[in-house]
Enzyme design. Sequence first.
Site, PDB file in Angstrom:
ATOM      1  N   HIS A   1       0.842  -1.197   0.000  1.00  0.00           N
ATOM      2  CA  HIS A   1       0.000   0.000   0.000  1.00  0.00           C
ATOM      3  C   HIS A   1       0.877   1.246   0.000  1.00  0.00           C
ATOM      4  O   HIS A   1       2.098   1.157   0.113  1.00  0.00           O
ATOM      5  CB  HIS A   1      -0.987  -0.017   1.172  1.00  0.00           C
ATOM      6  CG  HIS A   1      -0.362  -0.008   2.535  1.00  0.00           C
ATOM      7  ND1 HIS A   1       0.556  -0.951   2.962  1.00  0.00           N
ATOM      8  CD2 HIS A   1      -0.544   0.824   3.596  1.00  0.00           C
ATOM      9  CE1 HIS A   1       0.901  -0.698   4.215  1.00  0.00           C
ATOM     10  NE2 HIS A   1       0.254   0.381   4.620  1.00  0.00           N
TER      11      HIS A   1
ATOM     12  N   HIS B   1       1.230   3.778   2.082  1.00  0.00           N
ATOM     13  CA  HIS B   1       1.748   4.431   3.300  1.00  0.00           C
ATOM     14  C   HIS B   1       3.271   4.568   3.239  1.00  0.00           C
ATOM     15  O   HIS B   1       3.987   3.642   2.860  1.00  0.00           O
ATOM     16  CB  HIS B   1       1.337   3.647   4.553  1.00  0.00           C
ATOM     17  CG  HIS B   1      -0.084   3.931   4.970  1.00  0.00           C
ATOM     18  ND1 HIS B   1      -0.802   3.116   5.804  1.00  0.00           N
ATOM     19  CD2 HIS B   1      -0.900   4.973   4.655  1.00  0.00           C
ATOM     20  CE1 HIS B   1      -2.017   3.634   5.985  1.00  0.00           C
ATOM     21  NE2 HIS B   1      -2.099   4.750   5.296  1.00  0.00           N
TER      22      HIS B   1
ATOM     23  N   ASP C   1       5.728   4.448   5.240  1.00  0.00           N
ATOM     24  CA  ASP C   1       6.667   3.487   5.852  1.00  0.00           C
ATOM     25  C   ASP C   1       6.864   2.231   5.007  1.00  0.00           C
ATOM     26  O   ASP C   1       7.710   1.393   5.332  1.00  0.00           O
ATOM     27  CB  ASP C   1       6.244   3.138   7.297  1.00  0.00           C
ATOM     28  CG  ASP C   1       4.861   2.510   7.404  1.00  0.00           C
ATOM     29  OD1 ASP C   1       3.948   2.933   6.676  1.00  0.00           O
ATOM     30  OD2 ASP C   1       4.692   1.593   8.234  1.00  0.00           O
ATOM     31  N   HIS C   2       6.119   2.116   3.892  1.00  0.00           N
ATOM     32  CA  HIS C   2       6.263   0.946   3.013  1.00  0.00           C
ATOM     33  C   HIS C   2       6.818   1.302   1.633  1.00  0.00           C
ATOM     34  O   HIS C   2       7.137   0.404   0.858  1.00  0.00           O
ATOM     35  CB  HIS C   2       4.918   0.235   2.843  1.00  0.00           C
ATOM     36  CG  HIS C   2       4.399  -0.330   4.128  1.00  0.00           C
ATOM     37  ND1 HIS C   2       4.375  -1.678   4.392  1.00  0.00           N
ATOM     38  CD2 HIS C   2       3.941   0.288   5.252  1.00  0.00           C
ATOM     39  CE1 HIS C   2       3.903  -1.870   5.615  1.00  0.00           C
ATOM     40  NE2 HIS C   2       3.630  -0.696   6.156  1.00  0.00           N
TER      41      HIS C   2
ATOM     42  N   HIS D   1      -7.259  -2.393   5.560  1.00  0.00           N
ATOM     43  CA  HIS D   1      -6.416  -1.403   6.230  1.00  0.00           C
ATOM     44  C   HIS D   1      -7.043  -0.032   5.975  1.00  0.00           C
ATOM     45  O   HIS D   1      -8.074   0.059   5.329  1.00  0.00           O
ATOM     46  CB  HIS D   1      -4.994  -1.523   5.643  1.00  0.00           C
ATOM     47  CG  HIS D   1      -3.940  -0.754   6.356  1.00  0.00           C
ATOM     48  ND1 HIS D   1      -3.848  -0.703   7.715  1.00  0.00           N
ATOM     49  CD2 HIS D   1      -2.897  -0.010   5.881  1.00  0.00           C
ATOM     50  CE1 HIS D   1      -2.810   0.054   8.042  1.00  0.00           C
ATOM     51  NE2 HIS D   1      -2.223   0.486   6.953  1.00  0.00           N
TER      52      HIS D   1
ATOM     53  N   ASP E   1      -0.150  -4.041   5.669  1.00  0.00           N
ATOM     54  CA  ASP E   1      -0.753  -3.862   6.977  1.00  0.00           C
ATOM     55  C   ASP E   1      -2.225  -4.275   6.885  1.00  0.00           C
ATOM     56  O   ASP E   1      -2.884  -3.952   5.906  1.00  0.00           O
ATOM     57  CB  ASP E   1      -0.690  -2.391   7.375  1.00  0.00           C
ATOM     58  CG  ASP E   1       0.745  -1.852   7.463  1.00  0.00           C
ATOM     59  OD1 ASP E   1       1.690  -2.643   7.401  1.00  0.00           O
ATOM     60  OD2 ASP E   1       0.909  -0.623   7.578  1.00  0.00           O
TER      61      ASP E   1
ATOM     62  N   HIS F   1       6.052  -5.877  11.550  1.00  0.00           N
ATOM     63  CA  HIS F   1       5.436  -4.563  11.668  1.00  0.00           C
ATOM     64  C   HIS F   1       5.137  -4.301  13.149  1.00  0.00           C
ATOM     65  O   HIS F   1       4.005  -3.984  13.546  1.00  0.00           O
ATOM     66  CB  HIS F   1       4.162  -4.491  10.811  1.00  0.00           C
ATOM     67  CG  HIS F   1       3.771  -3.101  10.400  1.00  0.00           C
ATOM     68  ND1 HIS F   1       2.914  -2.339  11.156  1.00  0.00           N
ATOM     69  CD2 HIS F   1       4.095  -2.328   9.340  1.00  0.00           C
ATOM     70  CE1 HIS F   1       2.725  -1.172  10.566  1.00  0.00           C
ATOM     71  NE2 HIS F   1       3.439  -1.132   9.465  1.00  0.00           N
TER      72      HIS F   1
HETATM   73 ZN   LIG Z   1       2.918   0.243   7.939  1.00  0.00          ZN
HETATM   74 ZN   LIG Z   2      -0.190   1.191   6.629  1.00  0.00          ZN
END
Ligand SMILES: [Zn+2]
Ligand SMILES: [Zn+2]
Length: 297
Positions: A63, A65, A67-68, A140, A206, A264
């Site tokens: 996805h 986000h 942090d990914h 998510h 996530d 995670h």
């Molecule tokens: Zn994440």
């Molecule tokens: Zn996420």
Amino acid sequence: MIEIEVFMLGTSAAAPTKDRNLSGIAIRYDGKILLMDCGEGTQRQMLRYGLNIYKIEAVFLTHIHGDHVIGLAGLVRTLSLYNRTEKLTIYIPKGYSKALLMLLHFDKPVFKYKIEVIEVERGKVYSDEKVSVKAFRLEHSVKTCGYLLEEKERRRFTEKAKRAGLKGKEFSEIQRKGYLQVNGKRIDIKEVTELILGRKIVYAADTRPVEATVRAGRGADLIIHDASYIEKDKGLARERMHSTAAEAAKIAKKAHAKRLILTHISTRYKETQDNLKEAREIFRNCDVAEDGMKISL
Ligand SMILES: [Zn+2]
Ligand SMILES: [Zn+2]
């Protein structure tokens, strides 16, 4: 049988810690690497753990986000700096290719190779000689996909092959054609081989715990699941659309998976004994991921 190695490059949720980088998983087999998620610092983690970034064949993003995905901005530049010429394919859930392209091209770089971004939703997204990758929908706060990497089924010759009189080049010939005339008799590949089922790896982050992961992970050799929280913080898991260690364990148990890795991990847990304990009470063959962890299948 080829070796399939899974490297946990980053195992922290939302922000890095001293010990944990942001999300990234490298799956290496047959001389190539498939990368799943690419949090900030992923390219450096690959260097640290002895993985060659030029062997990356494709990137599968769960996805959008940060942090990914933020690590990709740096990774694609390094590949260009060192003269990659092969196309790089990046998979991302439907509706987010534009946002990703903005991240990759924000300072108008000139790449020496083609970057192809493909939007995915469900079903097969990648295939080569040895494996295929399917996407499935997770739950998510933004559209998110999990990925199932499946090794292709193979046929292994049994004693019957010799008895049937097969020799030399005939072994590859019968594999190619599916049948062969030997000493005037037609032999079908099924008569002289046994079917070896492929290994399965599922990555689900996530996400909240969902049935789609159970379906994808049925009998899987390995499930790598979001376990951002533990049960005492389950309210946060619900609110932020993540899973607890116990919820991840229930998914692995329901799927009859062979092994579970919890990843995670929220930065609030400095120690992870409680995370492991609550998961193992439900699903025994389970570990909390650590950066640099390598799982050989
Ligand atoms: Zn994440
Ligand atoms: Zn996420």
